[in-house]
Design an enzyme around this catalytic site. Structure first.
Site, PDB file in Angstrom:
ATOM      1  CG  ASN A 136     -19.089  38.043   7.554  1.00 44.12           C
ATOM      2  OD1 ASN A 136     -20.304  38.028   7.407  1.00 44.12           O
ATOM      3  ND2 ASN A 136     -18.501  37.823   8.722  1.00 44.12           N
TER       4      ASN A 136
ATOM      5  CB  CYS B 156     -25.821  39.148  12.712  1.00 45.63           C
ATOM      6  SG  CYS B 156     -26.380  40.865  12.870  1.00 45.63           S
TER       7      CYS B 156
ATOM      8  N   GLY C 265     -15.271  45.602  22.131  1.00 48.54           N
ATOM      9  CA  GLY C 265     -14.226  46.417  22.739  1.00 48.54           C
ATOM     10  C   GLY C 265     -13.681  45.767  24.000  1.00 48.54           C
TER      11      GLY C 265
END
Ligand code: RRO
Length: 301
Positions: free
Chosen positions: A93, A124, A211
């Site tokens: 990456n 990002c 998550g």
């Protein structure tokens, strides 16, 4: 690239070099992923963001890591030889602060036999310019025009959920030579310091939410992107179980990445792959008809 099963790691959520130190050769014998995706590499070395870098949420966490890494030269000298010893294909990456920097990274890794594919991190949330190239279809197209001629290796474009239309960006990536897309990167979020009024907890001010909290969003975005493009999709976002992986595949993912769950259980990837295998062997129906209470909590069923 042919994979023995469809579960890989999300970039930056599994440190294979540290795991090898902790678990020894047992890690290689039972590697939890079908391919290994590295943490993001930049041209220059980076310290990362000031601490604190993590905030735990009821449904996951917020990270503000800020791309700490050894830089291209350090990575080639120290990390690549160790990662080349993994029993699975290596996907590196990369992120640059300009098209030229991404081009330099793609060219350098593109000529290394140890590297099977490249993931372009244009998503990002934790550096000011991190999403410039991935939030706008025109910028993504211009980036691919610049880097595509520099390697014959597969290019996977990692999409951000923090933009108006990830599907438009995916379509631009497809039209300009990408081989696959991956999504979702984290959603921008923040938390306040519990004891200092008005002060953000994270050293970077804001961070990326990951998550279980982002799972439903990931499902919807993967489905939206699948409706627009024919390229392979690596789907991710809050996957904790085979059922969650199967859901992402129903939404249109070909491969599924496990991220935040690996912090709780380093072997989560192997468990998710095994559970997914059972579900698929059972025609897409959950084989556990009556989940017990522990399973109900862990799998959110
Ligand atoms: O290093 C990070 O702060 C980071 C990156 Br590069 C990314 O792509 N996604 C994320 O949540 N954190």
């Amino acid at each position: 690239m042919r994979l023995p099963h469809p579960i890989v790691n999300a970039s930056g959520t599994f440190d294979a070099i540290a795991a090898r130190r902790a678990f020894g050769d047992a890690l290689l014998a039972r590697f939890p992923f079908a391919a290994f995706v590295s943490k993001t590499v930049t041209v220059e070395p980076r310290e990362g963001n000031p601490p604190p870098r993590l905030w735990e949420l009821a449904g996951g966490m917020i990270n503000s890591i800020g791309l700490p890494n050894k830089g291209l030269a350090g990575y080639l000298a120290h990390d690549l030889p160790q990662l080349a010893g993994l029993p699975v294909p290596l996907i590196v990456n990369v992120m640059g602060f300009s098209r030229d920097e991404v081009g330099e990274l793609v060219a350098a890794f593109g000529e290394r036999a140890e590297v099977s594919a490249l993931e372009l991190n244009v998503s990002c949330p934790n550096v000011k310019t991190g999403m410039v190239m991935g939030a706008d279809p025109g910028e993504t197209a211009a980036l691919l025009d610049h880097v595509r001629p520099r390697t014959a290796k597969p290019l996977i474009v990692k999409l951000t959920p923090n933009c108006t239309s990830p599907a438009d960006v995916a379509a631009a990536a497809e039209a300009h030579g990408a081989d696959a897309v991956s999504l979702v990167n984290t959603l921008r979020g923040m938390a306040f310091h519990p004891r200092r009024a008005g002060e953000p907890w994270l050293g970077g001010g804001t961070g990326g939410v990951s998550g279980p909290a982002v799972r439903a969003i990931a499902l919807a975005q993967v489905a939206e992107v699948r409706a627009r493009i024919a390229l392979p999709i690596v789907g991710m976002g809050g996957v904790q179980s085979g059922r969650h992986a199967h859901d992402l595949m129903q939404a249109g993912a070909d491969v599924v990445a496990v991220g935040t769950e690996s912090f709780r259980d380093p072997l989560a990837g192997a468990r998710v792959a095994a559970e997914l295998g059972e579900i698929r062997a059972n025609g897409g129906i959950m084989p556990f008809a009556q989940p017990g209470p522990r399973q109900a909590i862990a799998h959110n069923v």
